[in-house]
Design a protein around this motif. Structure first.
Motif, short mmCIF file in Angstrom:
data_model
loop_
_atom_site.label_atom_id
_atom_site.label_comp_id
_atom_site.label_asym_id
_atom_site.label_seq_id
_atom_site.Cartn_x
_atom_site.Cartn_y
_atom_site.Cartn_z
N HIS A 205 -2.23 -9.52 0.61
CA HIS A 205 -3.30 -10.20 -0.12
C HIS A 205 -4.17 -9.20 -0.88
CE1 HIS A 205 -5.41 -8.94 3.51
NE2 HIS A 205 -6.57 -9.24 2.94
N VAL A 206 -4.25 -7.96 -0.39
CA VAL A 206 -5.03 -6.94 -1.07
C VAL A 206 -4.29 -6.46 -2.31
CG1 VAL A 206 -6.02 -4.62 -0.88
CG2 VAL A 206 -6.22 -6.23 1.02
N SER A 207 -2.98 -6.24 -2.17
CA SER A 207 -2.19 -5.85 -3.34
C SER A 207 -2.25 -6.93 -4.41
CB SER A 207 -0.74 -5.60 -2.93
OG SER A 207 0.02 -5.14 -4.03
N ARG A 208 -2.16 -8.17 -3.99
CA ARG A 208 -2.22 -9.29 -4.94
C ARG A 208 -3.60 -9.36 -5.62
NH1 ARG A 208 -0.79 -12.82 -1.57
NH2 ARG A 208 -2.79 -13.83 -1.20
N ARG A 209 -4.64 -9.17 -4.82
CA ARG A 209 -6.00 -9.20 -5.36
C ARG A 209 -6.21 -8.06 -6.38
NH1 ARG A 209 -11.34 -10.21 -1.70
NH2 ARG A 209 -12.94 -9.88 -3.29
N PHE A 210 -5.67 -6.90 -6.05
CA PHE A 210 -5.79 -5.75 -6.94
C PHE A 210 -5.06 -6.02 -8.26
CE2 PHE A 210 -4.06 -1.69 -8.51
CZ PHE A 210 -5.22 -0.96 -8.66
N PHE A 211 -3.84 -6.53 -8.17
CA PHE A 211 -3.04 -6.79 -9.36
C PHE A 211 -3.71 -7.82 -10.26
CE2 PHE A 211 1.14 -8.45 -11.21
CZ PHE A 211 1.19 -7.45 -12.17
N HIS A 212 -4.22 -8.89 -9.66
CA HIS A 212 -4.90 -9.91 -10.45
C HIS A 212 -6.14 -9.35 -11.11
CE1 HIS A 212 -2.95 -13.44 -8.03
NE2 HIS A 212 -2.11 -12.84 -8.86
N ALA A 213 -6.86 -8.47 -10.41
CA ALA A 213 -8.04 -7.85 -10.99
C ALA A 213 -7.67 -6.99 -12.20
CB ALA A 213 -8.77 -7.00 -9.94
N TYR B 247 5.39 -3.68 -10.29
CA TYR B 247 5.37 -2.48 -9.45
C TYR B 247 5.84 -2.80 -8.04
CZ TYR B 247 0.76 -3.90 -7.49
OH TYR B 247 -0.28 -4.54 -6.87
N SER B 248 6.31 -1.77 -7.37
CA SER B 248 6.72 -1.91 -5.97
C SER B 248 5.53 -1.53 -5.10
CB SER B 248 7.93 -1.02 -5.67
OG SER B 248 7.69 0.32 -6.08
N SER B 249 5.18 -2.41 -4.17
CA SER B 249 3.96 -2.23 -3.39
C SER B 249 4.27 -1.95 -1.93
CB SER B 249 3.08 -3.48 -3.50
OG SER B 249 1.96 -3.37 -2.65
N ALA B 250 3.93 -0.74 -1.49
CA ALA B 250 4.11 -0.39 -0.08
C ALA B 250 3.15 -1.17 0.81
CB ALA B 250 3.90 1.11 0.11
N ILE B 251 1.89 -1.33 0.36
CA ILE B 251 0.89 -1.98 1.21
C ILE B 251 1.14 -3.48 1.35
CG2 ILE B 251 -0.84 -0.22 0.69
CD1 ILE B 251 -2.26 -2.24 -1.10
N SER B 252 2.00 -4.04 0.50
CA SER B 252 2.33 -5.46 0.64
C SER B 252 3.02 -5.76 1.96
CB SER B 252 3.21 -5.94 -0.51
OG SER B 252 2.45 -6.17 -1.66
N ASN B 253 3.58 -4.74 2.60
CA ASN B 253 4.22 -4.95 3.89
C ASN B 253 3.22 -5.25 5.00
OD1 ASN B 253 7.30 -4.51 3.97
ND2 ASN B 253 6.60 -2.88 2.61
N TYR B 254 1.94 -4.94 4.78
CA TYR B 254 0.95 -5.22 5.84
C TYR B 254 -0.34 -5.84 5.34
CZ TYR B 254 -0.20 -0.30 4.62
OH TYR B 254 -0.47 0.88 3.97
N ILE B 255 -0.74 -5.62 4.09
CA ILE B 255 -1.91 -6.29 3.52
C ILE B 255 -1.57 -6.82 2.12
CG2 ILE B 255 -3.83 -5.30 4.85
CD1 ILE B 255 -4.00 -3.06 2.75
#
Length: 305
Positions: free
Chosen positions: A217-225, A207-215
Motif C-alpha cells: 500500500h505504501v508503494s502504491r501510495r508513492f506511485f500515485h503521488a 517499476y519493480s517494487s521490492a517493498i511491495s512484498n511487505y508494504i
C-alpha cells in the motif's frame, strides 16, 4: 493461446523463493506471497527472477515455482518468469515457461561472460526465437546493450519491454527518444522507488517494487503521488519509509533480496529469513532497524480498505 504484445505497466510484483529450514521451497508460503502481492495491487507477477533467487534454483524447483505462480494467479494478472544464465539453460527455461502457461519472461544476464554487442544480441535472439512468449530485455551487470543493439532487438515482435538496472540516464534518454512507445520502459534499479521520480519524465511508467512484498500500500501510495505530482506525499514517504529502508539495503551485498524476506517476516508472512549462498540473511541489528521502520510506517500510513 493468443499473446497480447504488451508488457505489464504500473507496479510489478516479484515474489521471493521462500525456503524452509531444510532449504526446500515452501510452496504454501509462495502462494501466500503471490496472493498478498495481487491483493496489494501489483499489475503482474514475475516469478523465479532476481528476488526469487533465480541463480540458486535447480530446474525442478524452477518448474515447480512457475507452475505454482500460474495456478495461484489464476489469470488475474500476467505471469512472467526469469530466464538467463548459460544459453542452453536459458532456452530450456523459456520453453518451460511457455509450456506451463506463462505470459512472458525477463531475460536475465548471461553467465559470467562480458560479451561484445554481437554476442549479446545473439544471446537474446536465441532465447527470443525459442518461443512465442513476450520478452523483456534486462539492461544490467554484464548485459549492457547499446542503442543499435536494442534497435535490432525491437525487430522481434516478442520483445515488449526494456528494464533498466544500470542507471545511465543519458542512455535512457537516448533510448526513449529514439525508440519511443514501441517498448514499455521499466525502472529496475534496486529499490526503484528511490529513482522513480527521475525515470518517470523519460517515459518509464513501470517499476519493480521490492517493498511491495511487505508494504504494497505504501508503494502504491508513492506511485500515485508521483503520477499526480503530489510532492508533499512523495517527500514524506521518502523521509519516513523509502530512504531509511534504502539505507539498510546498502549495508550488505545481497540485501536487495534478503531484506525483502526480512520485511515479509516482520509483517507476518511465512517466508522466514533463509536465503541460499552467496546471499546472506539480514543481520539482527539491521532486522531490528527494519522492524522499527515498518512498525512506524504502518502506524503513520495505515492500510486503507
Amino acid at each position: 493461446m493468443t499473446i497480447t504484445r504488451k508488457a505489464p505497466t504500473g507496479i510489478l510484483g516479484f515474489p521471493v523463493a521462500p525456503f524452509d529450514q531444510q532449504e526446500n521451497i515452501n510452496m504454501k508460503a509462495l502462494e501466500q506471497n503471490i496472493a498478498f502481492l495481487i491483493d496489494g495491487g501489483v499489475s503482474s507477477i514475475f516469478v523465479a527472477c532476481g528476488a526469487g533467487e533465480f541463480q540458486s534454483l535447480n530446474k525442478s524447483e524452477y518448474r515447480t515455482m512457475v507452475e505454482a505462480a500460474v495456478s495461484a494467479v489464476g489469470g488475474k494478472v500476467p505471469v512472467y518468469t526469469g530466464v538467463g544464465g548459460n544459453i542452453s539453460d536459458a532456452v530450456e527455461l523459456a520453453q518451460t515457461s511457455a509450456q506451463l502457461g506463462a505470459d512472458g519472461y525477463l531475460i536475465l544476464p548471461p553467465y559470467l561472460i562480458h560479451g561484445e554487442q554481437e554476442g549479446l544480441f545473439n544471446y537474446s535472439k536465441t532465447i527470443i526465437e525459442s518461443t512465442n512468449l513476450n520478452a523483456i530485455v534486462y539492461h544490467r551487470a554484464n548485459a549492457l546493450f547499446t542503442l543499435d543493439t536494442v534497435k535490432q532487438l525491437v525487430e522481434f515482435p516478442q520483445v515488449v519491454g526494456f528494464k533498466d538496472g544500470h542507471g545511465d540516464m543519458d542512455f535512457n534518454i537516448e533510448l526513449t527518444q529514439t525508440i519511443g512507445d514501441r517498448l514499455e520502459w521499466t525502472n529496475g534499479m534496486p529499490l526503484a522507488e528511490v529513482t522513480m521520480p527521475a525515470y518517470l519524465p523519460l517515459g518509464f511508467k513501470t517499476y519493480s517494487s521490492a517493498i511491495s512484498n511487505y508494504i504494497p500500500h505504501v508503494s502504491r501510495r508513492f506511485f500515485h503521488a508521483l503520477l499526480e505530482n503530489d510532492q508533499k506525499t512523495v517527500k514524506e514517504l521518502y523521509r519516513d519509509v523509502i530512504l531509511p529502508i534504502n539505507t539498510i539495503r546498502k549495508q550488505r551485498k545481497g540485501y536487495a533480496v534478503s531484506l525483502i524476506k526480512a520485511g515479509m517476516d516482520v509483517v507476518g508472512l511465512p517466508v522466514g529469513n533463509t536465503v541460499r549462498p552467496p546471499i546472506i540473511p539480514v543481520e539482527k541489528e539491521h532486522y531490528k532497524q527494519l522492524e522499527v521502520i515498518i512498525e512506524n510506517t504502518l502506524t503513520k500510513y495505515p492500510k486503507q480498505g
